[in-house]
Design a protein around this motif. Structure first.
Motif, PDB file in Angstrom:
ATOM      1  N   ILE A  76       0.417  -1.493  -0.125  1.00 38.53           N
ATOM      2  CA  ILE A  76      -0.182  -0.164  -0.245  1.00 38.53           C
ATOM      3  C   ILE A  76       0.698   1.632   0.119  1.00 38.53           C
ATOM      4  CG2 ILE A  76      -1.360   1.532   1.534  1.00 38.53           C
ATOM      5  CD1 ILE A  76      -2.660  -1.073   1.769  1.00 38.53           C
ATOM      6  N   THR A 132       7.237  -8.138   1.525  1.00 33.61           N
ATOM      7  CA  THR A 132       6.185  -7.680   1.030  1.00 33.61           C
ATOM      8  C   THR A 132       5.696  -8.942   0.064  1.00 33.61           C
ATOM      9  OG1 THR A 132       6.796  -5.460   0.483  1.00 33.61           O
ATOM     10  CG2 THR A 132       5.293  -5.841  -0.979  1.00 33.61           C
ATOM     11  N   ASP A 174       5.881  -2.001   4.916  1.00 28.01           N
ATOM     12  CA  ASP A 174       5.188  -2.865   5.171  1.00 28.01           C
ATOM     13  C   ASP A 174       4.243  -3.653   5.978  1.00 28.01           C
ATOM     14  OD1 ASP A 174       2.724  -4.048   3.409  1.00 28.01           O
ATOM     15  OD2 ASP A 174       4.128  -4.608   1.719  1.00 28.01           O
ATOM     16  N   GLU A 176       1.497  -3.576   6.219  1.00 26.62           N
ATOM     17  CA  GLU A 176       0.095  -4.770   5.811  1.00 26.62           C
ATOM     18  C   GLU A 176       0.692  -5.831   5.532  1.00 26.62           C
ATOM     19  OE1 GLU A 176      -1.910  -1.206   6.426  1.00 26.62           O
ATOM     20  OE2 GLU A 176      -0.217  -1.495   4.676  1.00 26.62           O
ATOM     21  N   ALA A 179       1.550  -7.864   8.486  1.00 26.77           N
ATOM     22  CA  ALA A 179       0.539  -8.559   9.257  1.00 26.77           C
ATOM     23  C   ALA A 179       0.177  -9.852   8.593  1.00 26.77           C
ATOM     24  CB  ALA A 179      -1.011  -7.449   8.969  1.00 26.77           C
ATOM     25  N   LEU A 266      -2.298  -1.200  12.330  1.00 31.58           N
ATOM     26  CA  LEU A 266      -2.191  -0.906  10.888  1.00 31.58           C
ATOM     27  C   LEU A 266      -3.105   0.314  10.417  1.00 31.58           C
ATOM     28  CD1 LEU A 266      -3.455  -4.297   9.442  1.00 31.58           C
ATOM     29  CD2 LEU A 266      -1.242  -3.543   9.226  1.00 31.58           C
ATOM     30  N   ARG A 272       1.708   3.099  13.624  1.00 31.97           N
ATOM     31  CA  ARG A 272       1.403   2.622  13.033  1.00 31.97           C
ATOM     32  C   ARG A 272       2.525   1.556  12.781  1.00 31.97           C
ATOM     33  NH1 ARG A 272      -0.674   0.430   7.690  1.00 31.97           N
ATOM     34  NH2 ARG A 272       0.212   1.145   6.206  1.00 31.97           N
TER      35      ARG A 272
END
Length: 320
Positions: A76, A132, A174, A176, A179, A266, A272
């Motif tokens: 993202i 990623t 990154d 996300e 996660a 997130l 974050r």
């Protein structure tokens, strides 16, 4: 007398000074079988990561390990490199020669799937970079988990971050993807900043490496010198950084871990990318009033035998 087989490992990296130190160790430690290296944007752009990775493997005298180019940006976020730490070329601007080796003609996710499933023994996956590539692998080819022994990732922090007060760079870059990593469903070790920053090679050892006539050992010395923390030594020492995560695969007894719930923050804002590690002895009011939620249990590194890992690293890099 039987000799144990080497552990099959795959490194996913953003080479980077300390990723380079990790590669040197993985190539030279007799207990590790480096089956592939995949590259992702992080410390520098992904094409620079590929170049640096090929150069390090060449300098180390590595066999023909397949190297693949991976994601050029996070899922993202935009790319946010760490060239202010690793230099314009990501390798301390040491002026290393361009590699004669080339990357394979498949992408990182394809290579990861191929090498994991083809391995005759379950693979230990060692991400030392933003996650990623690993997230894309897990979402595209979840079947790979059947042949992954463990994931030992360099990332996160229990206490203090470096990218922000609470977030470590690889996870922050990154969140996300990190996660998604936690959904892998395989045993997992978090080698975070809490131990990452402790393992420092003494200045005298760094100076000896820099004076070596052997290219791989000399490169390790130059890289460690670039990573040198502020010390009172005449010859400052250098942190092993990511290489400590690979040491933890070769010699897990040097690491003190505790199985704890971990999740990644997130939401936008100052938290974050934080790895939230629950060290409480019992549930709190949130769980009591809202009901428990499924949490990922991770072997979180809380302590490290510094002298043991320094000796381990030097023995491998300076060995025959």
């Amino acid at each position: 007398m039987t000799t144990e087989q080497p552990i099959p490992v795959i490194i996913d990296c953003d080479t980077g000074i300390d990723d380079a130190l990790a590669l040197l160790f993985a190539v030279r430690h007799p207990g590790l079988d480096l089956r592939a290296v995949t590259c992702v944007a992080g410390n520098t752009d992904v094409d620079g990561v590929v170049r640096n990775t090929l150069t390090v493997l060449e300098q180390a005298g590595a066999p023909a390990v397949p190297v693949a180019r991976g994601a050029e940006r996070p899922l993202i976020e935009a790319v946010r490199t760490a060239r202010h730490v690793h230099g314009r070329d990501g390798m301390g601007d040491l002026g290393l020669p361009a590699p004669t080796r080339t990357a394979v003609d498949v992408d990182a996710v394809t290579l990861l799937r191929r090498e994991i499933l083809a391995s005759p023994r379950p693979v230990t996956l060692i991400p030392t970079a933003p996650l990623t590539n690993i997230a894309l692998l897990l979402r595209t080819h979840p079947e790979v988990t059947r042949n992954i022994e463990r994931i030992v990732f360099m990332g996160g922090a229990v206490a203090t971050g470096n990218a922000t007060p609470v977030a470590e760079f690889n996870v922050w870059h990154d969140p996300e993807a990190a996660a998604v990593l936690l959904t892998a469903g395989v045993p997992m070790t978090m080698y975070g900043l809490d131990v990452f920053q402790q393992v420092v090679v003494p200045g005298a050892d760094v100076a000896r490496l820099r004076g070596s006539s052997e290219p791989g050992a000399r490169l390790a010395g130059e890289l460690l010198a670039h990573r040198g923390p502020a010390t009172d030594e005449a010859e400052p020492g250098g942190g092993l950084g990511d290489a400590g995560a690979v040491c933890a695969v070769a010699d897990p007894a040097g690491l003190s871990t505790e199985l704890l719930p971990v999740e990644v923050a997130l939401a936008p804002g100052p938290t974050r990318g934080q790895t939230i590690v629950d060290r409480r002895a019992r549930p709190g009011e949130s769980e009591i009033h809202q009901g428990g939620r499924e949490q990922t249990m991770v072997d979180v590194a809380l302590g490290v035998d510094v002298e043991r890992y320094v000796k381990l690293y030097l023995a491998a890099v300076e060995g025959p």
